[in-house]
Design an enzyme around this catalytic site. Structure first.
Site, short mmCIF file in Angstrom:
data_model
loop_
_atom_site.label_atom_id
_atom_site.label_comp_id
_atom_site.label_asym_id
_atom_site.label_seq_id
_atom_site.Cartn_x
_atom_site.Cartn_y
_atom_site.Cartn_z
N ASP A 1 8.52 0.57 4.93
CA ASP A 1 6.72 0.53 5.37
C ASP A 1 6.71 1.17 6.54
OD1 ASP A 1 5.65 0.49 2.21
OD2 ASP A 1 6.25 -1.14 2.15
N GLU B 1 -0.09 -0.17 3.67
CA GLU B 1 1.18 0.16 4.47
C GLU B 1 1.63 -1.37 5.30
OE1 GLU B 1 3.41 1.80 3.06
OE2 GLU B 1 2.53 3.22 1.58
N HIS C 1 1.83 -4.37 2.58
CA HIS C 1 3.53 -4.60 2.35
C HIS C 1 4.12 -4.97 3.84
CE1 HIS C 1 2.50 -0.90 0.16
NE2 HIS C 1 0.99 -2.70 -0.58
N TYR D 1 7.03 -8.77 3.42
CA TYR D 1 8.88 -8.92 3.72
C TYR D 1 9.10 -9.51 4.42
CZ TYR D 1 8.25 -4.07 1.58
OH TYR D 1 7.56 -2.94 1.03
N GLU E 1 7.74 7.35 -0.96
CA GLU E 1 6.86 6.29 -1.07
C GLU E 1 6.73 6.24 -2.78
OE1 GLU E 1 3.00 4.68 0.30
OE2 GLU E 1 2.90 6.96 0.51
N GLU F 1 1.90 1.79 -4.30
CA GLU F 1 2.58 3.29 -4.12
C GLU F 1 1.79 3.74 -4.78
OE1 GLU F 1 3.71 3.85 -1.03
OE2 GLU F 1 4.32 1.45 -0.66
N HIS G 1 -0.64 5.77 -3.75
CA HIS G 1 -0.04 6.60 -2.68
C HIS G 1 -0.10 8.23 -3.18
CE1 HIS G 1 -0.18 2.86 -0.06
NE2 HIS G 1 -1.30 3.09 -0.71
#
Length: 345
Positions: free
Chosen positions: A88, A118, A121, A125, A185, A219, A222
């Protein structure tokens, strides 16, 4: 082949609706009621409807549960998060570089939304890891991509494809870079997603898996955006709609699937209860077929006709309208008042 020209900031001599996706003319003023592609505005609305942030998801239960996972599950969890963070990060940069050459203001706007998502995303994490492991471990996980040979080979395959476009931006290299994007993706995430969904169906790390589902949902849109651009470019540049392009798509998808299977064997294999290695490898081929169809191309694995992991469909079906399959209250999460929900520990 002609070089791509970056989009002008504005052009008083051009109409608002573009004359071309690449090297076209457009005022660069965005009027959603005057755009070239009928699918652009509905996609924009869907992307906005998906808005979420990691802060909405309470990680306190996962924080209690993570130490109870097996050593194998913990190791796979950390390495897969490390992989996703790398992908990402790269995707944010690629999408912004690609957007510079889009001479259609509506597509450039969609790419801006994609880039923002993104970033969300990637931050998710960090949010997950900061809830589960010490800072030193988190830093180590974010360095995996530099030192893990299996991961490096997988990542370099994508980066090499992107860099061919960045170093020599032409309609051909742009078109080919989209194939690598769809792989990143739409294929490279999927064995990792399956790992988290398998945990969730065993009532493990449910909050993390819910966040993964949100990412999965983004995703999918996307991939829809990039595959639409790919097909429109084949119309706009008919000289690229060749057997060479078809062969490129097929061989690139097959190479990507092979690398994904290698990664799966390395990181999961037969070590995680509930994930059948043979089914997973067939599933990866199935997903590669799905992406080929979305690109308007022939399936690289015509013998694979069905998803062998039927249980995962409930986790990937992000528009079913069903109650939360993770058995949380709902997917509209109440805001957590303290970072990561640690006021509830």
């Amino acid at each position: 082949m002609e070089q791509l020209q970056k989009r002008k900031i504005y052009d008083t001599t051009a109409s608002n609706a573009s004359t071309g996706i690449l090297n076209g003319k457009s005022s660069n003023v965005l009027n959603w009621d005057d755009v070239r592609f009928s699918w652009a505005y509905p996609l924009y609305k869907n992307m906005l409807a998906n808005f979420w942030t990691p802060f909405e998801i309470n990680m306190s239960h996962d924080a209690k549960q993570f130490p109870t996972l097996t050593e194998t599950e913990q190791e796979a969890f950390k390495k897969i998060i490390g992989l996703l963070a790398f992908l990402d990060s790269v995707q944010t940069d690629y999408s912004m570089r690609a957007a510079e050459y889009l001479t259609d203001s509506s597509l450039a706007a969609l790419m801006s939304v994609l880039s923002f998502q993104e970033v969300v995303h990637n931050q998710s994490y960090s949010y997950v890891l900061s809830s589960l492991v010490p800072k030193a471990t988190q830093d180590e996980i974010f360095e995996y991509w530099k030192h893990d040979d299996v991961l490096k080979e997988r990542n370099e395959f994508i980066i090499d494809g992107y860099e061919k476009f960045v170093d020599n931006p032409t309609p051909k290299t742009f078109l080919e870079s989209i194939v690598y994007d769809v792989i990143l993706e739409g294929l490279n995430f999927y064995s990792g997603f399956a790992f988290f969904y398998n945990l969730a169906r065993n009532q493990k790390m449910v909050s993390t898996s819910t966040m993964i589902n949100y990412i999965n949902r983004d995703e999918q849109l996307h991939v829809y955006l990039f595959t639409n651009i790919f097909k429109e470019l084949l119309v706009e540049f008919p000289e690229l709609n060749t057997e060479e392009t078809k062969t490129f798509v097929k061989t690139t998808l097959m190479k990507a699937a092979d690398l994904e299977k290698d990664w799966f064997r390395y990181i999961i294999g037969d070590k995680i209860p509930g994930i059948n290695p043979e089914d997973m490898e067939t599933y990866i081929s199935f997903i590669a077929n799905k992406r080929a169809v979305q690109l308007g191309m022939e399936k690289p694995y015509p013998e694979i006709k069905h998803n062998p992991m039927k249980w995962i469909r409930a986790y990937e079906d992000v528009n079913s309208g069903k109650s939360d399959f993770f058995e949380q209250k709902s997917r509209q999460y109440a805001k957590v008042s303290a970072d990561n929900g640690f006021d509830e520990l």
